[in-house]
Structure formats: C-alpha cells, structure tokens
Design an enzyme around this catalytic site. Sequence first.
Site, PDB file in Angstrom:
ATOM      1  N   GLY A   1      58.041  23.358 -24.758  1.00  0.00           N
ATOM      2  CA  GLY A   1      56.969  22.777 -23.959  1.00  0.00           C
ATOM      3  C   GLY A   1      57.205  22.681 -22.473  1.00  0.00           C
TER       4      GLY A   1
ATOM      5  N   GLY B   1      59.589  28.457 -25.580  1.00  0.00           N
ATOM      6  CA  GLY B   1      59.011  29.795 -25.645  1.00  0.00           C
ATOM      7  C   GLY B   1      58.689  30.237 -24.229  1.00  0.00           C
ATOM      8  NE  ARG B   2      53.641  27.521 -21.295  1.00  0.00           N
ATOM      9  CZ  ARG B   2      52.419  27.973 -21.587  1.00  0.00           C
ATOM     10  NH1 ARG B   2      51.898  28.931 -20.875  1.00  0.00           N
ATOM     11  NH2 ARG B   2      51.711  27.442 -22.573  1.00  0.00           N
TER      12      ARG B   2
ATOM     13  CE1 TYR C   1      45.044  27.503 -24.101  1.00  0.00           C
ATOM     14  CE2 TYR C   1      46.364  29.100 -22.897  1.00  0.00           C
ATOM     15  CZ  TYR C   1      46.044  28.465 -24.072  1.00  0.00           C
ATOM     16  OH  TYR C   1      46.725  28.771 -25.206  1.00  0.00           O
TER      17      TYR C   1
ATOM     18  CB  CYS D   1      29.939  42.527 -22.539  1.00  0.00           C
ATOM     19  SG  CYS D   1      29.933  44.290 -22.262  1.00  0.00           S
TER      20      CYS D   1
ATOM     21  CE1 TYR E   1      52.463  30.632 -26.762  1.00  0.00           C
ATOM     22  CE2 TYR E   1      53.467  30.034 -24.658  1.00  0.00           C
ATOM     23  CZ  TYR E   1      53.385  29.893 -26.020  1.00  0.00           C
ATOM     24  OH  TYR E   1      54.226  29.017 -26.673  1.00  0.00           O
TER      25      TYR E   1
HETATM   26  C1  LIG Z   1      54.478  26.639 -29.358  1.00  0.00           C
HETATM   27  C2  LIG Z   1      55.590  25.831 -29.864  1.00  0.00           C
HETATM   28  C3  LIG Z   1      56.797  25.801 -29.160  1.00  0.00           C
HETATM   29  C4  LIG Z   1      57.005  26.501 -27.848  1.00  0.00           C
HETATM   30  O1  LIG Z   1      56.244  25.962 -26.833  1.00  0.00           O
HETATM   31  P1  LIG Z   1      56.452  26.482 -25.308  1.00  0.00           P
HETATM   32  O2  LIG Z   1      55.500  25.671 -24.538  1.00  0.00           O
HETATM   33  O3  LIG Z   1      56.137  27.921 -25.294  1.00  0.00           O
HETATM   34  O4  LIG Z   1      57.873  26.204 -24.951  1.00  0.00           O
HETATM   35  C5  LIG Z   1      57.826  25.063 -29.705  1.00  0.00           C
HETATM   36  N1  LIG Z   1      57.684  24.376 -30.858  1.00  0.00           N
HETATM   37  C6  LIG Z   1      56.535  24.374 -31.548  1.00  0.00           C
HETATM   38  C7  LIG Z   1      56.438  23.613 -32.813  1.00  0.00           C
HETATM   39  C8  LIG Z   1      55.448  25.100 -31.086  1.00  0.00           C
HETATM   40  O5  LIG Z   1      54.304  25.092 -31.773  1.00  0.00           O
END
Ligand SMILES: *Cc1c(COP(=O)(O)O)cnc(C)c1O
Length: 424
Positions: free
Chosen positions: A241, A281-282, A322, A349, A377
């Site tokens: 996150g 992730g991000r 978003y 479109c 993403y």
């Molecule tokens: C999407 C997700 C992540 C990764 O979130 P990021 O914002 O990309 O770091 C981690 N844990 C869970 C359970 C998720 O659904």
Amino acid sequence: MSWFSRLEGQLKVEDVLLSSVAEKYGTPCYVYSRSGCETGYNEYKKALEWCPGGGRVCYAVKANSNLSILSLLADLGSGFEIVSVGELERVLAAGGEGQKVVFCGVCKEEHEIRRALEVEIFCFNVESEKELELIQKVAESMKKVAPISLRVNPDIDPRTHPYISTGLKENKFGIESKKAVLVYQKAAALPNVKIIGIACHIGSQILTMEPLLEAFDCIMGLVQELKDLGITINHIDIGGGLGVQYSNDENPPSPSEYLSRIKSKLLEKSRDIPDIIVQPGRSIVAEAGVLLTRVNFIKETSNKSFAVIDASMTDLLRPSLYGAYHKIEPVDYDENKTEIECDVVGPVCESGDFIGKKRRLRIIDGDLIVVYGAGAYGHCMSSNYNSRNRPAEVLVDGNKMKLVRRRETIRDQLQLELTEFNSQ
Ligand SMILES: *Cc1c(COP(=O)(O)O)cnc(C)c1O
C-alpha cells in the site's frame, strides 16, 4: 529514478534510447527497467534486515504479473502475494517458489485452495469465517494442514482514492477487528488449519504513514490479546500500500522510513518479536516502467487542443478509472518546438478515455511521448475494449532490450470465438 536519463535531449531507459525501442517493437509499448525493479525490491529487503526471521517481502503479483518481472524478483529471493490461482500459476511458471506464496483475496474458491495446498504455500490470509470453514474442509479432504493468518479489517481510513481503500468497515475486505479474536479461537479448534500469523492491508497509494501505523497498533493489540489466550502469532503481515510519487506534490514515505517506525513500535512493546511480512506491489514496480506511445496528431478545436495518441484507456486504465495523474513528457526534447496545452487522449469511443488533461508539451504530429509511473497497474489492467490489441512489453537491462510479451494480434483476439463458431 536513476534508470531514466537524457542524452542530448533524448530519453533513455538504462542505456537504451526509448526511440530505438519504438523503432524495434512499435507503439504503444510498456518499457520496464530491470535495475528499477531490483532497486524497488532491495529497498524493502534492506529495510527488513532487523527482523528476527529476516523479514519477508512478498511482491503483490497483481501490480505487474509479467512472467519476466516475476522471474527477476524470484531470482532476488522474493516471495509473492497472490489473489487468485491464476497468479499462483504465473509465479510457478516464472520459477517462483510455491512455499514463498501468501494467498489473499476476498473469496478463494475450492479449486484454488486445493491447488495452493498441493504446492504447499506459505500462508492463506483468510478474509471470512466461511472461507475458514472452506479451507478446513478442503485441507481435511486432502489430509493436509493449511497454514493461516486472519486478515483483519481495522476500520482505518488510508486517505487514498475510495476505489483503493480496503481497510474501512464499509469495505468488503477482511474480518472486523472486534470479531477477530473470536474467529481465531474458532480457527484454533479446527484440526486441519494451523494459525501462524495475522494480516492487514488497508489500501493502496497511501501517502502518509499515520493510517499505516494506526493499523499496526490495532494489530499489535490483537497479538497481545491472542497471546493471553494461548494463541501464538509467528508473523505480522502488514500488507502493501505504500504510495509512489506520480506527481511532484506527492511525497510518500520510503520503505526504510516506514519500516523503521514499525521496528520501534515492536521493540517498545515486546521482546519476542514476530517476523514481519510486507506485500508491496506498486512501490516496487510503478516507477520502473513507462508507457511509450506516439502522438498520431494534434487535433485543434475552437475550445482546446487534443493530442490524440496511439495508446488509450485500454492500455492504461488508471486515469479513466481513478482520475489518476501520470507525468507525461516527449521522448525527445526539442526546445524549438512550441509548447502547447492539450488533453492527451486515446482513440477509444469514451469521453473518459484520456491519459492526461491540460498538459503543456512541446510536441507535434508523430512525436513519441512517455507516460511515467506505468510499471504498476498498467499492462495488467489492459483490455480489448474497442477490439484493440493489448500492447507489447519490453524489459531493458543495461544496453539490452528484450521483448517480454509480444503485441497481441487481431488473430489472438478472434481465436477464442472462432473455435466456438466453427464447431457449430
Ligand atoms: C493489492 C494488494 C497489495 C499490494 O498493494 P500495493 O498498493 O500495490 O502495494 C498487497 N496486499 C493485498 C492483500 C492486496 O490486495
């Protein structure tokens, strides 16, 4: 980001000119930097070195699930956070270890649980009582014991976009914190599940530490309560996150700042420290990738100008979904070109099909532009809407570039339907 630089105005990824990527593979095209991904991962790994168990980084596969990205992370020793059996198969195909996988997601189906038990994943992060019962049932039928954590929903506002908030009581995710102890007691009584941890993930693109730390306090409180009841927690999974800097006014905390705060909170409270798992992730891949696209032409109306590009919401959905901001620049900077203000839009479109609004760019018809922060993403959210082919993906490593996913063809798209059609 040191992996992007300009040489006499020409933009490079590592040692490769972006114009040469476009020449070789066409546009639109995603371009990733290997060293960018590695830096992202290593920052977390280093920030967790103090953990007694070494800490675990489980990369969130959904951010960018290209096999080559997964494979380079697997080579660095990364674990993986998955939300479907499809992601599990990707991890395995990329050479990742099943035993380093954490399985999250609101609803894991029976066949998914079975496959995950088969490859003996590290942990199931359970999101409801019903799911707990299903995991018990499947594990029993396979004569296995499923390692589990409960994903707790602490009802904390992460102060991000509502679509990517996951830890509020109105969200579908996790088990309410006030019910968590009860569900843990229930889990403790089940013969085919084994409690190993506790988990939490309150949202994505989080730019301030407070909500994350608040969530951690909530989890630590629960760990103590559970300990008093004789339930031992070996690890705390603090989710992912952490945000990235899409625009100059965003200043996300770094992994090391964030994790040093987690460290001091843990050391304050207890001596036998549980291990820490993170699921970013991000923040690992977003800044390692760009979307490379060409301006088909500038369309002038009496109201404004549009740069109509060959990428669209089907290639990069975040702006449409978003209202997300991504920095855009010309690939080759030429100060002799006039700066124009324009909306950067695709050919789809939908009026919601835009990549940027009111941008000031020195561009003319035919120019290449880059959209930054597209490593997460991006391609994984692409679609075939308007029967558009999904873009190619290229990985740059030093002075080498490699096609890691070829551009889709119309034949690829038709195939699934033609086989049905022909068998009638
Ligand atoms: C999407 C997700 C992540 C990764 O979130 P990021 O914002 O990309 O770091 C981690 N844990 C869970 C359970 C998720 O659904």
